[in-house]
Design a protein around this motif. Structure first.
Motif, PDB file in Angstrom:
ATOM      1  N   ALA A   1       0.806  -1.229   0.000  1.00 16.20           N
ATOM      2  CA  ALA A   1       0.000   0.000   0.000  1.00 16.20           C
ATOM      3  C   ALA A   1       0.836   1.276   0.000  1.00 16.20           C
ATOM      4  O   ALA A   1       0.347   2.339  -0.385  1.00 16.20           O
ATOM      5  CB  ALA A   1      -0.936   0.001   1.209  1.00 16.20           C
ATOM      6  N   THR A   2       2.084   1.200   0.437  1.00 14.44           N
ATOM      7  CA  THR A   2       2.902   2.407   0.563  1.00 14.44           C
ATOM      8  C   THR A   2       4.036   2.399  -0.451  1.00 14.44           C
ATOM      9  O   THR A   2       4.719   1.390  -0.620  1.00 14.44           O
ATOM     10  CB  THR A   2       3.488   2.526   1.984  1.00 14.44           C
ATOM     11  N   SER A   3       4.243   3.550  -1.098  1.00 13.80           N
ATOM     12  CA  SER A   3       5.319   3.654  -2.093  1.00 13.80           C
ATOM     13  C   SER A   3       6.593   4.248  -1.521  1.00 13.80           C
ATOM     14  O   SER A   3       7.671   4.038  -2.062  1.00 13.80           O
ATOM     15  CB  SER A   3       4.841   4.510  -3.278  1.00 13.80           C
ATOM     16  N   LEU A   4       6.465   5.033  -0.440  1.00  8.64           N
ATOM     17  CA  LEU A   4       7.636   5.660   0.177  1.00  8.64           C
ATOM     18  C   LEU A   4       7.590   5.421   1.675  1.00  8.64           C
ATOM     19  O   LEU A   4       6.587   5.717   2.332  1.00  8.64           O
ATOM     20  CB  LEU A   4       7.658   7.162  -0.116  1.00  8.64           C
ATOM     21  N   VAL A   5       8.682   4.864   2.218  1.00  9.56           N
ATOM     22  CA  VAL A   5       8.751   4.510   3.633  1.00  9.56           C
ATOM     23  C   VAL A   5       9.996   5.138   4.241  1.00  9.56           C
ATOM     24  O   VAL A   5      11.075   5.105   3.635  1.00  9.56           O
ATOM     25  CB  VAL A   5       8.799   2.972   3.814  1.00  9.56           C
TER      26      VAL A   5
ATOM     27  N   ILE B   1      14.009   0.469  -4.336  1.00  9.66           N
ATOM     28  CA  ILE B   1      15.289   1.092  -4.028  1.00  9.66           C
ATOM     29  C   ILE B   1      15.335   1.352  -2.520  1.00  9.66           C
ATOM     30  O   ILE B   1      14.383   1.876  -1.947  1.00  9.66           O
ATOM     31  CB  ILE B   1      15.499   2.411  -4.812  1.00  9.66           C
ATOM     32  N   ALA B   2      16.393   0.917  -1.873  1.00  6.90           N
ATOM     33  CA  ALA B   2      16.619   1.214  -0.458  1.00  6.90           C
ATOM     34  C   ALA B   2      17.726   2.253  -0.366  1.00  6.90           C
ATOM     35  O   ALA B   2      18.791   2.086  -0.972  1.00  6.90           O
ATOM     36  CB  ALA B   2      16.991  -0.048   0.311  1.00  6.90           C
TER      37      ALA B   2
ATOM     38  N   THR C   1       8.167   1.102  -7.926  1.00  3.25           N
ATOM     39  CA  THR C   1       7.017   1.025  -7.018  1.00  3.25           C
ATOM     40  C   THR C   1       7.323   1.307  -5.557  1.00  3.25           C
ATOM     41  O   THR C   1       6.398   1.578  -4.789  1.00  3.25           O
ATOM     42  CB  THR C   1       6.388  -0.382  -7.091  1.00  3.25           C
ATOM     43  N   LYS C   2       8.584   1.235  -5.125  1.00  2.00           N
ATOM     44  CA  LYS C   2       8.858   1.354  -3.688  1.00  2.00           C
ATOM     45  C   LYS C   2      10.227   1.977  -3.451  1.00  2.00           C
ATOM     46  O   LYS C   2      11.224   1.540  -4.017  1.00  2.00           O
ATOM     47  CB  LYS C   2       8.809  -0.029  -3.037  1.00  2.00           C
ATOM     48  N   ALA C   3      10.249   2.987  -2.571  1.00  8.63           N
ATOM     49  CA  ALA C   3      11.503   3.570  -2.093  1.00  8.63           C
ATOM     50  C   ALA C   3      11.486   3.544  -0.577  1.00  8.63           C
ATOM     51  O   ALA C   3      10.532   4.024   0.053  1.00  8.63           O
ATOM     52  CB  ALA C   3      11.667   4.996  -2.600  1.00  8.63           C
TER      53      ALA C   3
END
Length: 578
Positions: free
Chosen positions: A424-428, A509-510, A543-545
């Motif tokens: 559900a989250t794209s940026l954490v 990407i982390a 989709t996710k950072a």
């Protein structure tokens, strides 16, 4: 801006580089290793007549094929150039300047050799005189020729037909902003620039523009600051238009990512084996400095009348001002001045001439720039953040293509219970505890490595995830922790600084900021909080950072205004994170 200003800035760049090189000689070898400029403890694993294979325990350097090295072992010293890297960089195949049978086995120290290119640039700047070749281009980027907005007149029927034939031949579906670029390029502009935000298809569009110009009878030269960018551009052209003849001017060693069928040659032998009928269609690629150095190419049949400059956002103005010397009447820049800029030494980075060619065109002739407006990489959540923070100036707003807007991060083998990996989250934001870390942060290394390990365990491949950090020491620490989690034989994803990931696309990407010590943060704030670097890091992801960062980053008050603005950008980005 005039030629004298550029010459003066170039000389101060040269002096700063000399001072930096002098300082480097005073640094301990371990400090050079931390900077990525050296490798220690190399042992000879194999020898040839003028080649050696060296082995090291770990390679955390910036070295790559083509890097020139100064190598020492006791009293022995050699000059070398890397031919190939294998076994995760632990095997270095190098070409040396002498016979190898008497070389000691080790341990060898390898330091990247400094290369001064300022003399070539200075000579080219000296050629820019009123009425001489290149003067009109210089005047255009200096803003001395008045406004010259892109033409809005309809294209001639036969020219429009060429554009349509190129698009059809490539099998490309192009959006409105891409079509605008193609039609402007078909008008053969003396100066035009294309801004390509992340994922907007800049390289594909460069290939379409190149082919359009070829079919309009222009001889095309493609240049860029790096071999990698030139190789990517030529490979994209070959993929879409395999019948177009291509050649790379440069060392065979620097052909990373270049299609195997594209030859690397010296300028004097570039047309060997190419039919006379095809030579007028030949597209030539080389680095920008090579193009300046090879001014004699006009005599070898490689004279170009259309110049495409890729990654113009990384090309220093002192070099880019000389582009007119290449003799092309059509000059089209591709780049993005919201991503990584050129690198300048010390205090020079704050001066007005410490900019890229692309940024200079924006200063003097923003009406000549078209921004691509649709990203085919980032989902809507990431695109909204990137668009607002890095592309909010005048021009069309960056938006996610409907084909990717609704994408979410999904693990092939089922969801993880870790908050950072929730679809559900794209940026954490992972809030880092403590206030004592500088270039290495064990908590962040463990947190980031755990996230990546869970991705790999649940079906993501090493090419679908990546880690970015400002510091090589932190990259090495994350690599070691991750290897311990996934096993010594498992393939690791890219874990590196942002300079090595521009152009990369991954699902996740982390980002590990590492620093939490307030005094250290203040001392490197301009670098650490650069909006350009943050833009590149976040926008690698589909989709996710996930950003691991200490709240102390937002508490430090930088002494420089640009660093203060960067901190506020970072604050707004982190405020958007879950």
């Amino acid at each position: 801006m005039d030629i004298a200003d550029l010459q003066d800035f170039l000389q101060r760049e040269r002096q700063a580089a000399r001072e930096e090189a002098s300082l480097a000689t005073l640094l301990a070898d371990t400090a050079l290793v931390d900077r990525g400029d050296a490798l220690l403890g190399l042992q000879i694993a194999d020898r040839g007549r003028n080649s050696v294979v060296f082995r090291c325990d770990e390679n955390e350097s910036r070295f790559r094929a083509g890097t020139q090295l100064s190598m020492t072992c006791g009293q022995a010293s050699i000059r070398a150039v890397i031919v190939d890297l294998a076994d995760r960089g632990r095997l270095l195949d190098v070409r040396v300047d002498r016979k190898t049978d008497t070389l000691p086995s080790g341990p060898w120290t390898a330091i990247e050799a400094a290369i001064d290119t300022s003399f070539v640039v200075s000579q080219c700047l000296a050629k820019l005189q009123p009425g001489a070749p290149g003067w009109s281009f210089f005047n255009a980027i200096a803003g001395k020729t008045g406004e010259c907005p892109p033409s809005q007149n309809p294209l001639a029927t036969h020219v429009l037909a060429v554009v349509e034939s190129v698009v059809a031949a490539a099998g490309a579906a192009i959006d409105a902003s891409q079509r605008e670029v193609l039609e402007q390029a078909a008008r053969l502009p003396s100066l035009y620039a294309v801004q390509g935000p992340p994922g907007t298809g800049k390289t594909m569009l460069l290939a379409l523009v190149s082919e359009t110009l070829v079919r309009l009878g222009r001889r095309v030269l493609i240049v860029a600051p790096t071999h990698q960018a030139v190789n990517n551009a030529l490979t994209a052209i070959h993929r879409l238009f395999p019948e177009t003849p291509l050649v790379k001017i440069g060392d065979e060693l620097r052909r990373e990512s270049l299609a195997d069928s594209i030859p690397c040659r010296a300028a004097k032998t570039a047309t060997i084996g190419i039919a006379a009928a095809d030579q007028s269609r030949l597209v030539v690629g080389m680095t920008f400095l090579s193009a300046l150095h090879n001014q004699g190419i006009r005599a070898s049949g490689l004279s170009a009348n259309a110049l495409l400059i890729d990654e113009a956002g990384q090309l220093p103005l002192t070099q880019g001002a000389c582009a007119g010397l290449l003799g092309a009447g059509v000059n089209i820049l591709f780049g993005d001045d919201a991503q990584l800029p050129p690198v300048f030494n010390g205090d020079l980075s704050e001066e007005s001439l410490a900019v890229s060619l692309f940024r200079q065109v924006r200063r003097t002739s923003p009406e000549r720039i078209t921004r691509l407006s649709t990203t085919y990489r980032m989902n809507a959540g990431l695109c909204e953040i990137v668009a607002r923070e890095f592309y909010s100036d005048s021009g069309p707003r960056l938006q996610a293509s409907p084909s990717v807007a609704a994408n979410r991060f999904v693990l092939p083998k089922g969801e993880s219970n870790q908050r950072a990996l929730a679809p559900a989250t794209s940026l954490v934001w992972l809030r880092t505890p403590g206030h004592d870390s500088m270039q290495a942060n064990p908590w962040e290394a463990e947190a980031v490595a755990t996230i990546i390990a869970k991705c790999l365990a649940r079906g993501k491949t090493a090419k679908e995830v990546a880690v970015v950090t400002p510091f090589r020491r932190q990259a090495a620490l994350i690599r070691r922790v991750l290897q311990g989690l996934v096993g010594p034989d498992a393939e690791l994803p890219i874990i590196d600084t942002v300079e090595r990931v521009q152009g990369l696309t991954v699902d996740l990407i982390a980002i590990s900021m590492a620093a939490s010590d307030p005094d250290f943060i203040a001392s490197v704030a301009r670098f650490l909080m650069s909006p350009n670097r943050l833009n590149v890091a976040i926008s690698r992801a589909r989709t996710k950072a996930v950003i691991a960062a200490s709240p102390a980053l937002l508490d430090v008050v930088p002494g420089e205004y640009t660093a203060f603005l960067g901190r506020e950008t970072m604050r707004r980005v982190l405020d958007c994170a879950s």
